[in-house]
Write an enzyme that holds these catalytic residues in place. Structure first.
Site, short mmCIF file in Angstrom:
data_model
loop_
_atom_site.label_atom_id
_atom_site.label_comp_id
_atom_site.label_asym_id
_atom_site.label_seq_id
_atom_site.Cartn_x
_atom_site.Cartn_y
_atom_site.Cartn_z
N ASP A 39 1.01 -1.20 0.10
CA ASP A 39 0.40 -0.01 -0.09
C ASP A 39 0.75 1.51 -0.18
OD1 ASP A 39 -3.26 -1.02 1.92
OD2 ASP A 39 -1.81 -2.13 0.37
N GLU A 74 -3.84 -7.19 13.26
CA GLU A 74 -3.27 -6.86 11.72
C GLU A 74 -1.87 -6.59 11.85
OE1 GLU A 74 -4.67 -4.25 7.71
OE2 GLU A 74 -5.89 -3.70 9.60
#
Length: 850
Positions: free
Chosen positions: A586, A817
């Site tokens: 990302d 996460e």
């Protein structure tokens, strides 16, 4: 969200893929426009041609006529194909899921399952239009009632997840909602008389600590059954008294025959119902809530209205009683004559169910020990977490069916009334990264998921990989995010739904395929398992070739052996550094100004893995190389140490970098911008100097990809530099794992936009740490001057990662996460049992062979 396009806000031209007679070779030339025109013309005159066929049939005999007939049909189907945009045309080869090994007993054994990961508890079949079951309950918070159904962080459950699940016929889940603890156990059973897929049972147990609150002394559960085909469900009786008759509902389906749903309990339960008819079930929570609110307003009763709409395809049963309470819900199929229905129901309830659940739990514990052998390495807390990790991974497997939305390719002649095209209707059986945040398929996550799953159940793993590879289109592209069906779409904001055919994702499925090939060579599998893997690879080979060629052509750079991730925005004025979503990393900083001159180090290394794996598969299945398909030569080229260093190595810092058009002098500044006659204050990107082509000086995960793919010789001084980089506390090392971006980077923990917090710019991510650990262990076993140093770093990093994940799990009840690099706290999505579950393989010291 994890990388690969799950952005922190929510948390070139493609080659033709004309397949030759054996499905193996690709042709980079496009079909001629003349041929396309002929096909279209023939299609337009199809009726005239067919009439001519009838005359021919009278004159030349039936055999010749049939030949002509089939030729004409071929022309018509070819014309139809010419009208279908390539991007939404399936790859023209036999589907992997049509292999015999995925039919028969295997397919039936996986028919029913907890394949609805986005709800707290849900059951469906692996079929596009299924009978669907699920559970809701009323939670109490601050003196108010709330419906719990769809997994969502705003519910603020203290913890929830599968403590154990074998992926097939058993699972046990614990959910803690304020003072209430609710457990769900799932058991599937097949015996004489059962319909296709067998029978199943659910045990629901409710306990509460809120004894001083009258609202918390009563439990209200809602178990529902819905038929996605719209078939009417029959109610057991108008007034439900389970002590007189346990039957709740019945019905008929072509796949399983007649079926019945029963409720068994020794508790004093009150049962109410609501029968609904609707084509959708993704908003069922709202429908139930509206029913309850209406009853509460009219009669001051918190109960369903006992109303059955004509031909209802959804039945919701409210099960209420004093806590503690326990109830067994039993589903039996094939309930025609002589099917021993009562006996089968009793076998799945009460003491019999208790015994079977206990047996399945013992089998799960034994298999966990056999697969991961953690007992001599770990304490009890770590083992507890390890079981939850594999349990949640398997319990989070979902089945989805629908059509992806694909953005209309740029510079194409495709015409569409919308801004998207629909992929063909497809099914996907897949693990998911996170039940509340990402309950759908993600391509680059799935390779990491399968590193766990193949070690637990090889056949489930092959089934999942096969489903993914069957999604390849004629150009060899797979949409990287799979949002299939109304339920999946309901969890994704519209702006993130479209998939772009120019964008890829790391081909991590090659990680598991490489493991399987190496496992055969090292005789890790039985003869039967090895044969199934080889059969799988033989069928998959043509698709894997297409997939490899898609990357090798569409993502290639200007220089031989260079690659770059497509899809970066070179016109943005909002992002500090244009995101590279397709890389999976990302906002990890790349060249400040995206151009075709970029060389992305991580993608080069992924291509090395893919080429090396393809060479191994070709050798295993006896495939001869076609022209331009010498994967061993490609692997040799990409693993050439000198070429790698010429393209990506900075001698001054002893570090590997991306290459591109870059300047460090970029910042976000507040500017007044006029929009729609209003002045807005916005963060806008400013560039303070002209960028130039050079190495991009950001040290982080990307810098370590040559180390992860083991290109660096064990005797090289560069290896020592890599080890120093890893262990340097001022750069990447923390007490909780390796940070994603060095503290010295100008982008370290910088926001990418006003609304995008840093994502891959500092926090610790488990998947990359796992790959780094794998290579540390490799170099610690290789002869060379740095093996002892590699061993020391390996042992300390492994302990840091395990300790921090276990401590967070003990404190919060969740796997996360990512983890904060400063304090070790879990960050991002919680209930993230995707690649964070790799901590179990770290515990077991089971690593992939790059």
């Amino acid at each position: 969200m994890t990388g690969g396009g799950r952005s922190s806000a929510r948390s070139r031209t493609k080659s033709s893929a004309d397949v030759n007679e054996d499905g193996g070779a690709f042709n980079k030339t496009k079909p001629s426009s003349k041929l396309r025109r002929v096909k279209t013309k023939d299609h337009g005159n199809a009726l005239r041609i067919l009439n001519a066929d009838l005359k021919i049939m009278l004159g030349i005999g039936i055999v010749s006529a049939l030949i002509v007939f089939f030729l004409v049909n071929h022309l018509i189907s070819s014309a139809e194909e010419a009208r279908t945009p390539r991007v939404v045309t399936p790859f023209p080869a036999p589907k992997i899921m049509d292999l015999p090994q995925f039919q028969g007993e295997h397919k039936e054994s996986l028919y029913w399952g907890t394949y609805r990961p986005h709800v707290y508890f849900g059951i469906r079949a692996r079929t596009p239009r299924s009978l669907v079951a699920g559970l809701m309950w009323i939670g109490v918070k601050d003196g108010r009632y709330f419906i719990r159904h769809v997994c969502q962080d705003s519910d603020e459950l203290s913890t929830y997840g599968w403590m154990s699940h074998n992926g097939r016929d058993f699972g046990h889940q614990v959910l803690v909602d304020q003072d209430m603890t609710l457990s769900t156990s799932f058991l599937k059973h097949k015996e004489d008389g059962s319909g296709y897929g067998g029978d199943w049972a659910v045990r629901i147990n409710v306990r509460s600590q809120g004894w001083n609150d009258e609202m918390q002394k009563n439990g209200h559960l809602f178990f529902y059954l819905a038929d996605e085909d719209g078939n009417a469900l029959s109610l057991g009786r108008d007034i439900l008294d389970i002590h007189e008759d346990s039957l709740l509902a019945s019905g008929l389906r072509t796949d399983i025959g007649e079926w019945q749903l029963h409720l068994k309990s020794k508790a004093d339960l009150e049962v109410h119902y609501s029968g609904l008819r609707t084509p959708h079930i993704h908003n069922l929570s709202d429908l139930v809530q509206e029913n309850l609110a209406s009853q509460l307003i009219r009669f001051n009763r918190l109960q369903l209205p006992d109303i059955y709409q004509s031909s209802s395809n959804i039945l919701v049963f409210q099960i209420s009683g004093r806590i503690p309470l326990e109830a067994d819900i039993v589903f039996v199929s094939g309930t025609g004559k002589n099917s021993r229905v009562e006996e089968r129901i009793n076998n799945l309830a009460g003491v019999s169910l208790t015994n079977q659940l206990n047996k399945k739990q013992r089998e799960f514990d034994a298999k966990f020990e056999s697969c991961f052998q953690p007992a001599h390495k770990l304490d009890s807390n770590s083992i507890h977490l390890g079981k939850a990790a594999i349990g949640n991974m398997l319990g989070g497997i979902g089945y989805f069916y629908g059509q992806s939305k694909i953005s209309v390719p740029k510079n194409s002649n495709v015409k569409s009334r919308d801004d998207f095209l629909l992929y063909w209707p497809a099914e996907l059986y897949t693990a998911v990264p996170s039940r509340p945040f990402f309950p759908r398929g993600f391509l680059w996550d799935e390779g990491f998921h399968q590193l766990l799953i193949w070690r637990w159940d090889l056949h489930i793993s092959l089934d999942i990989v096969g489903h993914w590879l069957d999604l390849i289109n004629i150009d060899g592209w797979i949409p990287r995010e799979q949002i299939l069906g109304a339920e999946a779409l309901s969890k994704v904001p519209a702006e993130f739904v479209l998939q772009h055919s120019s964008n890829g994702n790391p081909p991590t499925l090659f990680l598991v395929l490489r493991d399987l090939v190496n496992g055969i060579k090292k005789k890790k599998f039985t003869a039967s398992e090895s044969n199934e893997i080889i059969s799988f690879l033989q069928q998959a080979f043509v698709r894997l070739e297409a997939w490899f060629q898609w990357y090798n052509t569409t993502q290639s750079g200007k220089d031989i052996g260079s690659y770059y991730w497509h899809g970066r925005d070179n016109l943005t004025i909002r992002e500090l550094n244009p995101k590279t979503l397709s890389s999976g990393l990302d906002d990890y900083p790349r060249a400040s100004h995206p151009t075709e001159d970029e060389r992305h180090l991580d993608l080069r290394c992924w291509m090395l893995l893919a080429a090396d794996c393809m060479a191994s598969i070709a050798e295993l299945v006896g495939k001869e190389y076609k022209l331009g398909k010498d994967y061993a030569s490609t692997s040799k080229l990409l693993s050439d140490f000198n070429t790698l260093n010429e393209m990506h190595f900075d001698h001054a810092s002893g570090t590997y970098f991306d290459f591109g058009n870059h300047t460090e002098k970029v910042r976000l500044s507040w500017k007044e911008v006029i929009r729609n006659n209003y002045v807005n204050r916005e963060l806008v990107r400013e560039v303070l100097e002209r960028p130039e082509l050079k190495l991009v000086p950001h040290v982080g995960y990307v810098s370590l990809f040559p180390f992860m793919t083991r290109i660096i010789p064990s005797e090289s001084w560069i290896l020592e530099k890599q080890l120093e980089l890893i262990s340097n506390r001022s750069v990447l090392w923390t007490n909780y794992g390796l940070r994603s971006l060095a503290k010295s980077s100008s982008m370290y923990m910088k926001r990418n936009t006003e609304h995008d917090a840093p994502y891959w710019r500092g926090p610790v991510w488990m998947n990359i740490n796992y790959m780094i650990l794998s290579s540390l262990r490799y170099y610690s076993l290789e002869n060379g001057p740095y093996r002892d140093k590699a061993r020391t770093i390996y042992e300390e990093l492994r302990q840091n990662l395990i300790r921090n994940v276990v401590e967070n799990y003990d404190k919060t009840g969740y796997l996360w996460e990512q983890y904060d690099q400063k304090q070790g706290k879990g960050k991002g999505a919680r209930v993230f049992t995707g690649w964070t579950a790799l901590v179990l393989l770290i515990m077991a010291e089971e690593y992939t062979e790059m």
